[in-house]
Each structure stands twice: as C-alpha cells, then as structure tokens.
Design an enzyme around this catalytic site. Structure first.
Site, short mmCIF file in Angstrom:
data_model
loop_
_atom_site.label_atom_id
_atom_site.label_comp_id
_atom_site.label_asym_id
_atom_site.label_seq_id
_atom_site.Cartn_x
_atom_site.Cartn_y
_atom_site.Cartn_z
N ASP A 292 -18.73 -11.27 -21.10
CA ASP A 292 -19.84 -10.67 -21.82
C ASP A 292 -19.61 -10.94 -23.31
OD1 ASP A 292 -22.07 -8.99 -22.39
OD2 ASP A 292 -20.67 -7.40 -22.92
N CYS B 100 12.35 -0.11 4.39
CA CYS B 100 12.55 1.34 4.51
C CYS B 100 11.22 2.05 4.74
CB CYS B 100 13.20 1.89 3.24
SG CYS B 100 14.86 1.24 2.91
N ASP C 67 -17.40 -4.76 -20.53
CA ASP C 67 -17.01 -3.45 -21.04
C ASP C 67 -16.85 -2.40 -19.95
OD1 ASP C 67 -19.59 -2.83 -20.33
OD2 ASP C 67 -20.34 -2.67 -22.38
N ASP D 261 15.54 1.45 -0.54
CA ASP D 261 16.05 0.33 -1.31
C ASP D 261 15.22 -0.94 -1.13
OD1 ASP D 261 18.15 1.93 -2.15
OD2 ASP D 261 19.34 1.40 -0.40
N CYS D 262 14.44 -1.01 -0.08
CA CYS D 262 13.60 -2.19 0.11
C CYS D 262 12.37 -1.80 0.91
CB CYS D 262 14.36 -3.33 0.80
SG CYS D 262 14.75 -3.00 2.53
N CYS E 187 17.86 -10.04 10.61
CA CYS E 187 17.14 -9.03 9.83
C CYS E 187 16.27 -9.68 8.76
CB CYS E 187 18.12 -8.05 9.19
SG CYS E 187 17.26 -6.73 8.33
#
Length: 710
Positions: free
Chosen positions: A405, A13, A604, A9-10, A361
């Site tokens: 370019d 983890c 390019d 979840d975050c 935390c």
C-alpha cells in the site's frame, strides 16, 4: 485448565504428554506449547478425572507440573522441581546432578578396573543399574500411557541387554553418554526459551503510583488499573502502556520495538511498558492493564506462533511415524536373520541390534524444524518483527512478489509542505502566514501540514474570523478584513482568475506527485499563491525496495491515489505501480498475482484488510495497533520498509537452517546405521547418533539467534 510443564527438552516430549493425556477420560482439547512450556486442556464437568490425576500422570512421565491459577498468576505445585532448570546452573539441576554422579561412578569403575581388575566390571554394573533406573521407570510410565517405543525404552533395553551379554563397561558408557546428551538438550532448550523470559523481565515489578493529592507510594506494577497516574523517574522502566500527561523526555524503546535510537516523547505522547526513561521525570496515565500491555500481547503472539506447527514440521512428524517402526523392524531382522540364516553369532548380532535400537529414535529429526522456527521467531521479536507462526515464517521466504500500500506504508502517511509559490509581490512567508490563518480552523491533514510548516518557521499567524468549509472544495475565512480561501485548483479556477502561467506552474507541481492548494482573494477574484504538499516516501523506503529487488523479489505499489502521485512516488523508489484502486480492485490484483507466485501484501492492517487476508502472507506496518496485529500474519512494530526485506532474509535463513538440521539428523543416523550393521561402531557411538545429534541440531538452530541484519 492451564498448566506450566517443566523438563521438556525436545519436541518429542510434547507427543509423549499429549498421548498420555488423550487416553484419560474426560480430557479433551489438549494443546501443549513446547517453547512456552504451557499446557492447555479441557476437563469435562463431572468427569472421574480430576486435576490431581492429570498432574500425577504428567509427573509419572518425568516432568514437573505447575497449575496456573489464573492469568498472570502461578500457584506452586508439588513435583515442580528443577527439571527445567532455567534459573539454575546446569550442575544444580536434577539432570546435572545425575550426570555428575554417573561421572564419579564411571571414574571409580575405571580406577577399580586398573587397581583391581577382577572387581572393575562390578562397579560398571552398579553404574549401569544406578544410571538406567530413572530412565527405565520413565520408559515403563510412557509405555503404560501409550508411548511404548520411547527413547527411554530403547536406551534401557540396549543398556540392560549389553549388561546381560557381558558388556558392562560399554553399557555404563551408553547410560553416561545418554545422560550427558539429555543434559545438553535441557541446556539448549532453556537457551531457546530465553527470549520469552527476557520479554517478561522487561516490565518492572513495582511502580510509583500518584494519588489525587500528589502523594507517592510503591505498588506492584501488575495491580495498576486504567486511569491510574504513575511517576516515571530518569532511569526507570515504564511500568505500563500509557500516555504522558506531564513532562517531556527521551525514551529508549529498543527493548520493546528494537529501535536503537532514543525517541523524544512529550505531553500527549504514548509510551510502552518496558521502555526506559532517560533524562526527565514523567507523569504517565495508565491506558492498558498488565495483562493487556504491548509486551503481554507480544508474548502471547510469540507463544501462539511457537505453538503453530510449520508445514515442514508437520511433514517430518508424519515421516517419523514410519521411520521409527521401520528402523526397529530392521533391528529385529539384524538380530534374527544372520544367526538363523547364516549361522552367525547370536551375541554379536544381538549387540548390533541393540545399537540399532538407539539409532531408531527420531528425536533429532523431529526437533530439527521446531528448534529452528523457535529461534527464528525469537530473533524476529527482538527486532520488532512479530510473526504469527511457523507457517508464515516459512512462506515469507518463498514469496516472489510483495505488494505495498502507498499511504502510511511506503510513505510517511503525513503530508508535508514542499513548495510555497507567491503569485503576487508578497513574500513566501506572507503567503504561508495567510494560508495558515485560513486553515487554522480546519481539521484536514493538509491544514495540519500547513500549520506545522508555519510553526516550524516561527511565522506569526494572523487571527482569522468567520471561518467555514465548503466540503471537498475550500476553506474560507476573513483575515485582516479580506475574504480569503484556500482550495483546490479546480475550485479556485471557478472562483478566481488563474492565468496560463499559474496553470502551468500547478501542472508542473502535480506532475511531481504533489497536491496543490491555491490561496485566493474571493472579493478581488485574485490568486495570491500556491502551497504544494506531498506525502513523501519513508526515509528507508528506497533502500528497502532496492534490497528486495536484489533478493529476487518483485515489489509493486497498489494505491487508491491518483496516477500522477503514484507515478511520482513509484518513480522515486524504482518500483512497479497500480493506481486509483478501490479495495476490491486491490483484492482482485492480489488474486491475479497469486497465480504466478507466492504473494505478500504490506499495508496498515485496517484499510487493506481484504488484500492482507487474500495474500499468502499479510504484513502490517505500524504493528503496535491492536487491529494490525490481529489482521495480518506478521506485524512490523517499527514501520520500516527495510524490515520487510529482513523478514524475507530471516525466513530464508531459517529454512536453510532446517534443511541443514534434517540432512544432519538423517545423514548421521544413516552413516551409523551402516557402520553398526558392519560392526565398525558400537553402542556408545549409537548414543551419539541420537542424543548427540539432538543436542547438535538444537545448537545449530540457536545460531539463528546471532543473526544480524544489514
């Protein structure tokens, strides 16, 4: 080995799983992508650690795990439950059911407290024990695997501590609010991952395969091979990258490139997997397998980008390593010092210390950057802007100069006939017809432009014979018994008579940045006409350059073309320029500009590779090519100059979002740290300072998904 991890979840983890796996013998090269939920690791041959051991450790930490059997295939594994819940409603997930169950228990406890005051605390105690059990079990598993100070451990200690000092009702509120926060994080994380899931869903599951006899049969799209012929009916999605071999139709490529206007495609035209055929039947020859088509490459690039940590994210992770122990040490001092030094009440200060444990935390802080970066990358991908990682996304917004370019970047890359001048009594159409006839056997880009102009004007082109080329000088042919040539003004002046007024007209055209070809009769040594061509700026080039200038970014054109052409193009666009540059000259200029500011280079992706690599950020126009996507830090699928400005705007919006998240996470914790020490707020507010802040930081990051471009 590759695994699909469910239930993250975050960003914290990720560190929990990586820490646990790093302690296992024979396991190395652990790399976990939070956004893509993909784990990669190397398992040493002959190691005592088996695949099942890896899966067992991951499940023990509270996450689902699926072993990826190979590219594009997934084999289901036990324990991969609904932790992620991406294809389920929130109340159908494990966390959703847990929140609903705890809510019912909390409601029953409050009802019991009202009807039977003497028994209310017991129901609250049951709610605490039932709710804290899964978190305490996960906390112990994390502690054994090397993460003793996890949010699960802090919350479990705080809840059980509150229970022991007689605060059963508040302990139950802590567990319930923490569970709600975890659920909100899970839902927000699923939304953040929705971009990649949407890309995967673009490619149809089946395709209509055509056999040699013209028969049709449905086959899985993933089974198509290079060279197969497929039928694409109106309304169908194209099942693979390929080339049209029969038919013509309009295709909606917006799901892949972000281009909102349907584009006409005919025989010889290339199509992307996932684009929608609008009005006519097409036969398409497959040119890329499912694992190598445009969408697969985009998904791979996005996953790689999301796995690459931005500099801000790396700094915050380093900061959090010191932040958490510092706040925990402060919590210990809060518990010990007042009772020992100032005769304070042990229960009061223990309560406040427990609240500080929850504030310690750093989840919201750690998540503040990767959540915003993931959202920024997702919205960029939807617009056909591919960015290779958080580092590039951060840097683009800080550039002070962007070098372009010219050919194929600021201009169309395709010369167009702009002027036809007759130097005799012949009409312009007659001059164009003769020039097109001479050029009909040439493969030069200027010849193609002249032939396109004649074709669009429906001019009959006489048949040419005895055609040949004088390299770099002229094209020769016999047309209706006349020896004609189309060549450069210098060569024509040597082979025919050019009058002063002819030279004046040629110079005027060249000063406008146009390339001039002279049609002349070689036998009569007579100039017949002039054809002027120009590679004109892209339609959006002027708007894109103006937008960059309004944002405080200096655009400059670097080209190998002559000064007259460069001056004309740059003058139309209102930008600085440098001309007649070799690749090494461009490289030198980029390095020189880097001394004063961050520099991006737009090219390019092939001819400008050295300059793209030297710039702080390299941006490839025409990003559909393999080389362009591999060379640069970002690629623009739609080859729009305005998209360069969009990249800068998106980067700045993402960084602003990150700064908001950091200030919010630290500010909220700082406020509640003070109010907790003073006794103004308690445990349940401390929970909001953690899980609530984490969810709100994620939701703030998701606001980027709604960003609009002008």
């Amino acid at each position: 080995m590759q695994f699909h991890i469910k239930g993250m979840d975050c960003a914290s983890c990720v560190s929990k799983i990586e820490t646990a796996l790093a302690r296992m013998s024979g396991v190395s090269g652990v790399s976990l992508n939070f956004a893509a939920e993909k784990l990669e690791l190397t398992l040493a041959p002959g190691s005592s650690t088996q695949v099942s051991d890896v899966e067992k450790v991951i499940r023990g930490l509270g996450f689902g795990v699926v072993a990826l059997a190979g590219p594009g295939t997934v084999s289901r594994a036990d324990g991969c439950n609904d932790a992620a819940g991406q294809d389920q409603r929130w109340w159908q997930t494990t966390r959703g059911r847990q929140v609903v169950g705890l809510g019912i228990l909390m409601g029953a406890a409050y009802l019991m407290a009202i009807l039977f005051p003497g028994y209310g605390s017991w129901v609250f105690t049951v709610a605490v024990l039932a709710g804290v059990f899964p978190f305490a079990r996960r906390a112990l598993a994390l502690a054994r695997s090397g993460t003793p100070f996890s949010i699960e451990m802090l919350m479990s200690v705080a809840a059980l501590g509150a229970l022991l000092i007689g605060e059963a009702e508040e302990a139950a509120a802590v567990v319930f609010l923490f569970s709600v926060g975890e659920l909100l994080e899970s839902v927000a994380a699923s939304r953040a991952r929705a971009g990649i899931n949407a890309l995967v869903a673009l490619v149809p599951k089946t395709a209509v395969l055509l056999d040699a006899e013209g028969g049709q049969r449905d086959v899985p799209a993933a089974s198509l091979s290079v060279g197969d012929h497929v039928l694409v009916r109106p309304g169908d999605r194209v099942p693979a990258d390929g080339m049209i071999i029969q038919g013509a139709s309009s295709l909606d490529e917006s799901p892949v490139t972000g281009e909102s206007i349907p584009l006409a495609r005919s025989v010889g035209g290339h199509v992307f997997a996932g684009s929608v055929n609008i009005d006519r039947v097409l036969h398409v020859r497959v040119e890329k397998t499912a694992a190598d088509n445009t969408i697969a490459r985009i998904i791979h690039l996005v996953e790689q980008a999301q796995a690459t940590k931005a500099p801000t994210a790396r700094f915050i992770e380093r900061f959090s390593r010191y932040y958490t122990p510092a706040v925990m040490a402060l919590a210990a001092l809060i518990v010990m010092v007042p009772p020992l030094a100032m005769a304070g009440d042990w229960q009061t200060w223990l309560y406040r210390g427990l609240a500080l444990l929850l504030i310690a935390c750093p989840c919201a802080l750690v998540l503040s950057t990767p959540a915003a970066i993931a959202s920024g990358l997702a919205v960029a991908t939807r617009r056909g802007l591919l960015i290779k990682g958080g580092n590039a996304l951060e840097t683009i917004g800080r550039v002070g100069t962007i070098a372009f370019d010219k050919t194929g970047t600021l201009t169309q890359g395709q010369p167009r006939v702009t002027d036809i001048v007759s130097l005799t009594d012949d009409s312009q159409d007659a001059i164009l017809a003769l020039a097109a006839s001479v050029e009909s056997g040439s493969n030069h880009p200027l010849a193609h432009a002249i032939l396109r102009r004649a074709g669009s004007a429906n001019i009959r082109i006489p048949v040419a014979t005895q055609a040949f080329v004088s390299a770099g000088k002229a094209v020769h042919a016999s047309v209706s018994g006349r020896a004609l040539a189309v060549g450069s003004p210098v060569y024509a002046d040597q082979q025919a008579v050019l009058l002063p007024e002819h030279h004046a007209r040629i110079k005027t055209l060249q000063n406008d940045g146009k390339t001039v070809s002279v049609l002349f009769d070689e036998q009569a040594r007579k100039a017949l006409g002039l054809v002027a061509l120009q590679d004109e700026p892209r339609e959006d080039a002027q708007a894109g350059i103006a937008r960059l200038q309004s944002m405080g970014v200096r655009p400059v054109m670097l080209t190998g073309d002559n000064s007259r052409t460069a001056r004309a193009i740059a003058g139309q666009l209102g930008m600085d320029w440098e001309a007649e540059l070799l690749p090494e000259d461009k490289l030198s200029l980029i390095n020189k500009m880097k001394r004063d500011a961050k520099v991006a280079m737009v090219g390019d992706g092939i001819n400008d590779a050295p300059a793209l690599a030297a710039a702080d950020v390299g941006i490839a126009m025409g990003g559909g090519t393999d080389v362009a996507m591999e060379t640069a830090d970002a690629a623009l699928l739609n080859s729009r100059v305005t998209d360069v400005a969009h990249l800068v705007a998106l980067s700045r919006a993402t960084m602003a979002n990150i700064h908001q998240n950091v200030v919010f996470a630290l500010g909220l914790k700082g406020i509640f740290l003070v109010t907790t020490v003073l006794g103004v707020t308690g445990l349940w507010i401390a929970v909001l300072a953690d899980t609530g802040a984490t969810a709100l930081v994620t939701l703030n990051a998701l606001r980027l998904l709604r960003k609009k471009f002008d």
